[in-house]
Scaffold this active site. Structure first.
Site, PDB file in Angstrom:
ATOM      1  N   LYS A 194     -10.208  -7.963   7.670  1.00 21.96           N
ATOM      2  CA  LYS A 194     -10.892  -8.267   8.926  1.00 21.96           C
ATOM      3  C   LYS A 194     -10.708  -7.105   9.876  1.00 21.96           C
ATOM      4  O   LYS A 194      -9.698  -6.410   9.840  1.00 21.96           O
ATOM      5  CB  LYS A 194     -10.400  -9.572   9.538  1.00 21.96           C
ATOM      6  N   HIS A 207       0.836  -1.206   0.000  1.00 27.43           N
ATOM      7  CA  HIS A 207       0.000   0.000   0.000  1.00 27.43           C
ATOM      8  C   HIS A 207       0.871   1.256   0.000  1.00 27.43           C
ATOM      9  O   HIS A 207       0.587   2.226  -0.710  1.00 27.43           O
ATOM     10  CB  HIS A 207      -0.935   0.018   1.213  1.00 27.43           C
TER      11      HIS A 207
END
Length: 184
Positions: free
Chosen positions: A104, A39
């Site tokens: 999650k 990222h």
């Protein structure tokens, strides 16, 4: 029992906007793995005006760092990682066209606002069942940042990958609304 919604590539804004918090979804098509280090590099590339290793427009990123594949398998265990670690990067990726993420755990208020602004969705995958959910992955190929090892960006072909809509494009959030509904 709720019916299972099948989300197939190409992933459209219309299909995403129809999804609601708590919907059970099976994704079929291409998704990309990316974790923290990947990222960071994606954002650096965006800020520098460089081409990205895949088109963000209409894509889904899965926050996972899979283990090596066993002989005859496309991939090893491939479970979700904690999504909050990507929160600093997510609004910019949504701005660039990302339509969904799989991971999650809860997301920051900034990410929730960006999901609403860009009509995107956050899916929760089942943690602790990485070997089972990896059975839905039929192809895996590193497409960028191979030096990151398990955190390299991979293009996955998935068939009926199971997940749940945790935060929908209207901002309804299972991590906030779920406990409230249960308490009632």
């Amino acid at each position: 029992m709720n019916k299972i919604i099948r989300l197939c590539e190409p992933y459209s804004s219309e299909a995403i906007s129809d999804l609601r918090m708590g919907d059970m979804v099976e994704i079929t098509g291409t998704i990309y793995t990316a974790r923290d280090a990947a990222h960071k590099r994606l954002i650096e590339a965006l800020l520098a005006g460089r081409n990205l290793p895949f088109t963000l427009e209409g894509s889904i990123i899965y926050y996972a760092g899979p283990s090596p594949a066993k002989p005859g398998k496309a991939i090893g265990s491939c479970g979700p990682t904690t999504s909050g670690r990507m929160d600093a990067y997510t609004p910019a990726l949504l701005e660039a066209g990302l339509i969904g993420m799989v991971g999650k755990g809860p997301r920051s208020p900034e990410v929730i606002e960006a999901l609403k602004k860009h009509g995107a969705v956050y899916f929760a995958a089942v943690g602790g069942a990485a070997a089972l959910t990896a059975q839905s992955i039929v192809e895996a190929e590193i497409v960028a940042y191979e030096d990151l090892g398990p955190e390299a960006i991979r293009r996955l072909k998935v068939v009926n990958y199971p997940c749940m809509v945790a935060i929908d494009s209207s901002g309804h959030n299972i991590y906030e609304e779920g406990p409230r509904r249960f308490a009632q």
